[in-house]
Design a protein around this motif. Structure first.
Motif, mmCIF file in Angstrom:
data_model
loop_
_atom_site.group_PDB
_atom_site.id
_atom_site.type_symbol
_atom_site.label_atom_id
_atom_site.label_comp_id
_atom_site.label_asym_id
_atom_site.label_seq_id
_atom_site.Cartn_x
_atom_site.Cartn_y
_atom_site.Cartn_z
ATOM 1 N N ILE A 248 0.692 -1.059 -0.045
ATOM 2 C CA ILE A 248 0.168 0.102 0.171
ATOM 3 C C ILE A 248 0.674 1.298 0.013
ATOM 4 C CG2 ILE A 248 -1.621 1.200 1.535
ATOM 5 C CD1 ILE A 248 -2.744 -1.433 2.310
ATOM 6 N N GLN A 249 1.888 1.183 0.847
ATOM 7 C CA GLN A 249 2.799 2.460 0.931
ATOM 8 C C GLN A 249 3.488 2.605 -0.261
ATOM 9 O OE1 GLN A 249 5.456 2.460 4.160
ATOM 10 N NE2 GLN A 249 6.679 4.257 3.505
ATOM 11 N N ALA A 250 4.004 1.485 -0.914
ATOM 12 C CA ALA A 250 4.713 1.669 -2.396
ATOM 13 C C ALA A 250 3.976 2.101 -3.527
ATOM 14 C CB ALA A 250 5.397 0.169 -2.603
ATOM 15 N N LEU A 251 2.677 1.731 -3.510
ATOM 16 C CA LEU A 251 1.674 2.166 -4.520
ATOM 17 C C LEU A 251 1.269 3.443 -4.105
ATOM 18 C CD1 LEU A 251 -0.644 -1.014 -4.510
ATOM 19 C CD2 LEU A 251 0.648 -0.117 -6.215
ATOM 20 N N THR A 252 0.880 4.011 -2.812
ATOM 21 C CA THR A 252 0.509 5.225 -2.584
ATOM 22 C C THR A 252 1.568 6.411 -2.870
ATOM 23 O OG1 THR A 252 -0.910 4.457 -0.844
ATOM 24 C CG2 THR A 252 -0.237 6.897 -0.927
ATOM 25 N N GLU A 253 2.822 5.971 -2.726
ATOM 26 C CA GLU A 253 4.214 7.008 -2.894
ATOM 27 C C GLU A 253 4.689 6.723 -4.331
ATOM 28 O OE1 GLU A 253 6.859 6.127 0.094
ATOM 29 O OE2 GLU A 253 5.526 6.773 1.800
ATOM 30 N N ARG A 254 3.828 5.930 -5.008
ATOM 31 C CA ARG A 254 4.135 5.818 -6.517
ATOM 32 C C ARG A 254 5.863 5.195 -6.555
ATOM 33 N NH1 ARG A 254 0.375 5.756 -10.585
ATOM 34 N NH2 ARG A 254 -1.388 6.989 -9.804
ATOM 35 N N GLN A 255 6.035 4.281 -5.562
ATOM 36 C CA GLN A 255 7.422 3.683 -5.765
ATOM 37 C C GLN A 255 7.317 2.621 -6.960
ATOM 38 O OE1 GLN A 255 8.323 2.130 -1.961
ATOM 39 N NE2 GLN A 255 8.337 3.952 -0.872
ATOM 40 N N ILE A 256 6.330 2.000 -7.182
ATOM 41 C CA ILE A 256 5.942 1.078 -8.261
ATOM 42 C C ILE A 256 4.766 1.699 -9.312
ATOM 43 C CG2 ILE A 256 7.018 -0.908 -7.046
ATOM 44 C CD1 ILE A 256 4.252 -1.953 -6.635
ATOM 45 N N GLY A 257 4.813 1.181 -10.187
ATOM 46 C CA GLY A 257 3.754 1.355 -11.191
ATOM 47 C C GLY A 257 2.277 1.189 -11.055
ATOM 48 N N GLY A 258 2.177 -0.091 -10.294
ATOM 49 C CA GLY A 258 0.748 -0.385 -10.108
ATOM 50 C C GLY A 258 0.745 -1.904 -9.616
ATOM 51 N N ALA A 259 -0.298 -2.639 -9.502
ATOM 52 C CA ALA A 259 -0.554 -3.882 -9.031
ATOM 53 C C ALA A 259 -1.969 -4.688 -9.396
ATOM 54 C CB ALA A 259 -0.619 -3.991 -7.373
ATOM 55 N N ALA A 260 -1.553 -5.922 -9.635
ATOM 56 C CA ALA A 260 -3.082 -6.518 -10.110
ATOM 57 C C ALA A 260 -2.904 -7.784 -9.297
ATOM 58 C CB ALA A 260 -2.925 -6.918 -11.415
ATOM 59 N N LEU A 261 -4.092 -7.944 -8.466
ATOM 60 C CA LEU A 261 -4.257 -8.741 -7.187
ATOM 61 C C LEU A 261 -5.651 -9.521 -7.230
ATOM 62 C CD1 LEU A 261 -3.268 -6.260 -4.613
ATOM 63 C CD2 LEU A 261 -1.805 -7.734 -5.734
ATOM 64 N N ASP A 262 -5.294 -11.034 -7.141
ATOM 65 C CA ASP A 262 -6.531 -11.804 -7.090
ATOM 66 C C ASP A 262 -6.538 -12.410 -5.884
ATOM 67 O OD1 ASP A 262 -8.713 -13.257 -8.281
ATOM 68 O OD2 ASP A 262 -7.246 -15.195 -7.842
ATOM 69 N N VAL A 263 -5.368 -12.063 -4.995
ATOM 70 C CA VAL A 263 -5.402 -12.582 -3.442
ATOM 71 C C VAL A 263 -5.029 -11.587 -2.753
ATOM 72 C CG1 VAL A 263 -5.003 -14.970 -4.100
ATOM 73 C CG2 VAL A 263 -3.114 -13.604 -3.852
ATOM 74 N N PHE A 264 -5.644 -11.917 -1.313
ATOM 75 C CA PHE A 264 -5.143 -10.670 -0.305
ATOM 76 C C PHE A 264 -4.992 -11.327 1.089
ATOM 77 C CE2 PHE A 264 -8.138 -9.488 -3.830
ATOM 78 C CZ PHE A 264 -7.855 -8.188 -4.023
ATOM 79 N N GLN A 265 -4.528 -10.403 1.963
ATOM 80 C CA GLN A 265 -3.901 -10.761 3.249
ATOM 81 C C GLN A 265 -5.303 -11.268 3.912
ATOM 82 O OE1 GLN A 265 -0.841 -8.525 5.458
ATOM 83 N NE2 GLN A 265 -2.125 -8.546 7.230
ATOM 84 N N THR A 266 -6.321 -10.578 3.917
ATOM 85 C CA THR A 266 -7.709 -10.867 4.384
ATOM 86 C C THR A 266 -8.378 -11.000 3.614
ATOM 87 O OG1 THR A 266 -6.879 -9.861 6.481
ATOM 88 C CG2 THR A 266 -9.190 -10.500 6.074
ATOM 89 N N GLU A 267 -9.312 -12.260 3.470
ATOM 90 C CA GLU A 267 -10.561 -12.294 2.199
ATOM 91 C C GLU A 267 -11.700 -12.927 3.005
ATOM 92 O OE1 GLU A 267 -8.913 -15.331 -0.700
ATOM 93 O OE2 GLU A 267 -7.133 -14.261 -1.110
ATOM 94 N N PRO A 268 -12.800 -12.247 2.352
ATOM 95 C CA PRO A 268 -12.695 -11.161 1.562
ATOM 96 C C PRO A 268 -12.035 -9.935 2.014
ATOM 97 C CG PRO A 268 -14.864 -11.790 1.729
ATOM 98 C CD PRO A 268 -14.047 -12.692 2.918
ATOM 99 N N ILE A 269 -11.547 -9.021 1.096
ATOM 100 C CA ILE A 269 -10.812 -7.843 1.580
ATOM 101 C C ILE A 269 -11.754 -6.945 1.957
ATOM 102 C CG2 ILE A 269 -11.039 -6.667 -0.877
ATOM 103 C CD1 ILE A 269 -8.349 -5.750 -0.629
ATOM 104 N N PRO A 270 -11.341 -6.334 3.401
ATOM 105 C CA PRO A 270 -12.119 -5.400 3.948
ATOM 106 C C PRO A 270 -12.448 -4.046 3.204
ATOM 107 C CG PRO A 270 -10.392 -6.065 5.389
ATOM 108 C CD PRO A 270 -10.113 -6.691 4.096
ATOM 109 N N LYS A 271 -13.866 -3.667 3.243
ATOM 110 C CA LYS A 271 -14.024 -2.443 2.261
ATOM 111 C C LYS A 271 -13.439 -1.240 2.317
ATOM 112 C CE LYS A 271 -18.903 -4.522 1.597
ATOM 113 N NZ LYS A 271 -18.421 -5.912 2.274
ATOM 114 N N ASP A 272 -12.601 -1.181 3.474
ATOM 115 C CA ASP A 272 -11.987 0.149 3.517
ATOM 116 C C ASP A 272 -10.579 -0.169 3.139
ATOM 117 O OD1 ASP A 272 -11.405 -1.442 5.873
ATOM 118 O OD2 ASP A 272 -11.704 0.142 7.443
ATOM 119 N N ASN A 273 -10.202 -1.266 2.739
ATOM 120 C CA ASN A 273 -8.748 -1.512 2.498
ATOM 121 C C ASN A 273 -8.290 -0.313 1.576
ATOM 122 O OD1 ASN A 273 -6.297 -2.420 1.169
ATOM 123 N ND2 ASN A 273 -6.630 -4.421 2.362
ATOM 124 N N PRO A 274 -7.255 0.348 1.745
ATOM 125 C CA PRO A 274 -6.682 1.445 0.983
ATOM 126 C C PRO A 274 -6.449 0.847 -0.645
ATOM 127 C CG PRO A 274 -5.587 1.429 2.907
ATOM 128 C CD PRO A 274 -6.262 0.152 2.763
#
Length: 325
Positions: A248-274
């Motif tokens: 989340i920090q790397a994406l927020t700070e634009r350290q990397i270009g993006g992400a494509a995710l089918d899996v998450f730390q908690t599933e279903p992903i919490p609705k307030d996840n950044p």
């Protein structure tokens, strides 16, 4: 002779159900949602076999409520939901369903990669929200896939299937694995490199590693910091392979270009996840094997594993082979 009881707490294909019904008494719940704990444990008391999807965690506490259990047939290739040492200690066979979902999961992985590269979900929302008022040269500029460098972390069956797709796009293929894969190197032109080199050279980093104690948090702040500023991270393995807060920090700070995710730390992903509010993140709800054809094949393989284990044969996909030397 009394038939063994197989407990199946969620919907499976009719053909797999019929196969089991020929030789077993089947306690079957034709539902999509997860069965409540009280009903699950009550049924488990009488079960000789248990057939589950990976969302069911089979722990020692669960096994304490299953005095007759002889086999757990997982309808998944991953089996981090199974406490394998606990099952083995109790003499309970464990099986999974590899191979049949390889190509389907590779399809989804490459689809996510392309969706993130060409900003397809973002572009879809842009059109449907009525924001497309004129064409502009800079409108929805994405990132080329053909000719780019892909780095595959975990060159197992699915990793190799992803590499085959990448070869079709004339991509440079890097890979990191516990051991070298000479066949993949020869047939696909894949180059074996260290993880750090893969991260620093790749335009797309694809995580295909199984979840183990060694791979938990494999992609942390240091690893993400090695990636190119415009690189895209693709994860269709397990959510906990990635340090989600670091991502989340790397994406927020634009350290990397993006992400494509089918899996998450908690599933279903919490609705307030950044992750859900970042425009350069593509998400899907853990659907790597979600086609009708593949789910049918998975259920049939799980049913055959179940029958073998219950009737004195060696299951094809046995996870604790020490029980049947």
């Amino acid at each position: 002779m009394t038939k063994p009881v197989v407990f199946i707490p969620n919907r499976i294909s009719e053909s797999a159900l019929a196969l089991l019904g020929e030789r077993c008494e089947v306690d079957y719940r034709d539902i999509e949602e997860k069965l409540d704990d009280e009903s699950f444990f009550a049924a488990l008391q009488q079960a000789d076999g248990l057939m589950v999807y990976s969302r069911h965690k089979i722990t020692p506490a669960v096994l304490d409520k299953a005095p007759r259990l002889r086999i757990v047939s997982n309808i998944a290739v991953g089996y981090d939901n199974l406490d394998l040492p606990a099952l083995t200690a109790r003499g309970i066979l464990a099986t999974n369903t590899p191979d049949v979902l390889t190509e389907t999961t590779a399809d989804l992985t490459f689809a996510l990669l392309m969706a993130a590269a060409r900003r397809i979900p973002e572009a879809d929302r842009f059109v449907k929200d009525g924001q497309w008022n004129e064409w502009r040269p800079s409108l929805m500029l994405g990132k080329d896939v053909h000719g780019a460098t892909i780095g595959i972390v975990g060159m197992g069956r699915i990793g190799e299937a992803v590499a085959r797709r990448a070869k079709g796009f004339d991509m440079k293929i890097l890979y990191h694995n516990r051991s070298r894969k000479s066949d993949a190197e020869q047939s696909l032109g894949a180059e074996y490199v260290t993880l750090d080199e893969l991260l620093s050279r790749s335009d797309y980093v694809v995580l295909m590693t199984p979840f183990t104690p060694d791979t938990e948090g494999l992609m942390g702040a240091r690893e993400l910091g090695l990636m190119k500023k415009d690189a895209i991270l693709v994860n269709t393995s397990r959510g906990r392979v990635v340090d989600e807060q670091a991502l989340i920090q790397a994406l927020t700070e634009r350290q990397i270009g993006g992400a494509a995710l089918d899996v998450f730390q908690t599933e279903p992903i919490p609705k307030d996840n950044p992750l859900l509010s970042l425009p350069h993140v593509v998400t899907s709800p853990h659907i790597g094997s979600a086609t009708r054809e593949t789910r049918e094949k998975m259920a049939m393989k799980a049913a055959r594993n179940m029958l073998a284990g219950l009737f004195g044969e060696r299951p094809e996909n046995l996870l604790n082979p020490s029980l049947l030397p």
